[in-house]
Motif scaffolding. Sequence first.
Motif, PDB file in Angstrom:
ATOM      1  N   TYR A 160       0.881  -1.170   0.000  1.00  0.00           N
ATOM      2  CA  TYR A 160       0.000   0.000   0.000  1.00  0.00           C
ATOM      3  C   TYR A 160       0.911   1.209   0.000  1.00  0.00           C
ATOM      4  O   TYR A 160       1.921   1.232   0.704  1.00  0.00           O
ATOM      5  CB  TYR A 160      -0.907   0.014   1.232  1.00  0.00           C
ATOM      6  CG  TYR A 160      -1.756   1.254   1.318  1.00  0.00           C
ATOM      7  CD1 TYR A 160      -2.825   1.441   0.442  1.00  0.00           C
ATOM      8  CD2 TYR A 160      -1.486   2.247   2.246  1.00  0.00           C
ATOM      9  CE1 TYR A 160      -3.602   2.591   0.499  1.00  0.00           C
ATOM     10  CE2 TYR A 160      -2.257   3.397   2.316  1.00  0.00           C
ATOM     11  CZ  TYR A 160      -3.315   3.559   1.439  1.00  0.00           C
ATOM     12  OH  TYR A 160      -4.072   4.694   1.493  1.00  0.00           O
TER      13      TYR A 160
ATOM     14  N   LYS B 296      -7.652   1.946  -0.756  1.00  0.00           N
ATOM     15  CA  LYS B 296      -7.689   2.817   0.416  1.00  0.00           C
ATOM     16  C   LYS B 296      -8.944   2.513   1.230  1.00  0.00           C
ATOM     17  O   LYS B 296     -10.003   2.190   0.676  1.00  0.00           O
ATOM     18  CB  LYS B 296      -7.713   4.276  -0.051  1.00  0.00           C
ATOM     19  CG  LYS B 296      -7.614   5.289   1.066  1.00  0.00           C
ATOM     20  CD  LYS B 296      -7.683   6.706   0.519  1.00  0.00           C
ATOM     21  CE  LYS B 296      -6.328   7.121   0.008  1.00  0.00           C
ATOM     22  NZ  LYS B 296      -6.262   8.574  -0.278  1.00  0.00           N
ATOM     23  N   VAL B 297      -8.847   2.592   2.536  1.00  0.00           N
ATOM     24  CA  VAL B 297     -10.008   2.435   3.411  1.00  0.00           C
ATOM     25  C   VAL B 297     -10.716   3.777   3.509  1.00  0.00           C
ATOM     26  O   VAL B 297     -10.093   4.798   3.767  1.00  0.00           O
ATOM     27  CB  VAL B 297      -9.592   1.937   4.814  1.00  0.00           C
ATOM     28  CG1 VAL B 297     -10.787   1.887   5.745  1.00  0.00           C
ATOM     29  CG2 VAL B 297      -8.943   0.569   4.718  1.00  0.00           C
TER      30      VAL B 297
ATOM     31  N   ALA C  67      -5.233   0.378   5.461  1.00  0.00           N
ATOM     32  CA  ALA C  67      -5.636  -0.333   4.243  1.00  0.00           C
ATOM     33  C   ALA C  67      -5.002  -1.719   4.176  1.00  0.00           C
ATOM     34  O   ALA C  67      -5.663  -2.700   3.819  1.00  0.00           O
ATOM     35  CB  ALA C  67      -5.266   0.489   3.018  1.00  0.00           C
TER      36      ALA C  67
END
Length: 199
Positions: free
Chosen positions: A9, A41-42, A86
Motif C-alpha cells: 500500500y 484505500k479504506v 488499508a
Amino acid sequence: MQDILVLYYSQHGATAELARLIARGIESVPGCQARLRTVPKVSTVCEASAPAIPASGAPYVEKSDLAECIALALGSPTRFGNMAAAMKYFIDSTSGEWMAGALAGKPACVFTSSSSMHGGQESTLLSMMLPLLHHGMLLVGLPYSEPQLAATQSGGTPYGVSHVAGVQNDRPLSADESKLAFAQGKRLAEAALRLQQPL
C-alpha cells in the motif's frame, strides 16, 4: 516461471517505489517473476468503495494471488509505528487463507517507508511480521553481509528495507535504500526457489 507476490500500500509513492525495486530484485533470479499488487484505500464513508481497477499503478490484490505465489513481499508506509489501515484491513480478511494454510511454509519479507528517520520503521516492520507468522510463513530479513546496511545514512534495517521519505515526501530513494530493496527481492526469490526443491 514462479510468481512471487509483491503486495503493498502506498499513499505518496515511496512504498510503491520500494516495491518496484524489490520486484526487479526478484526478477534478477532466473525462474522467478514478480506479481505487483496493491490494496484499496479504506474510506471513512460507509457507503464509499474503491473502483474495481485502480486509476494507476498495480492492480488490486485478490485472495487467489496469495495461494498462487511461492513467496510474499509485504509493504506499507508507517502509521504510528504500525502498518497502514488499508493493509491491515486486507490482512484481517485472510482468515480463510489462514484456515486453508495457503501461505504456510512460504517465505516472506517486509518493507516500509516513513517521513522521518525515527518514524517507527522497525516497529512497523515487526508488526507486519506478526500476521505472517500466524500464517506459518518463513521470514527472510536483510543480513549485514549487504554492505549498504551498515553504510546507510537513511533507511534500511535487518528486519527489511525501509525508506526515509522526508516530511514533504520529497526525498527520493537513496542509493543505499535502492540497493537494499533490490537485494531483498533477490534474497526472497532465491529462498523461495530453494524451498521449492525436493529434499
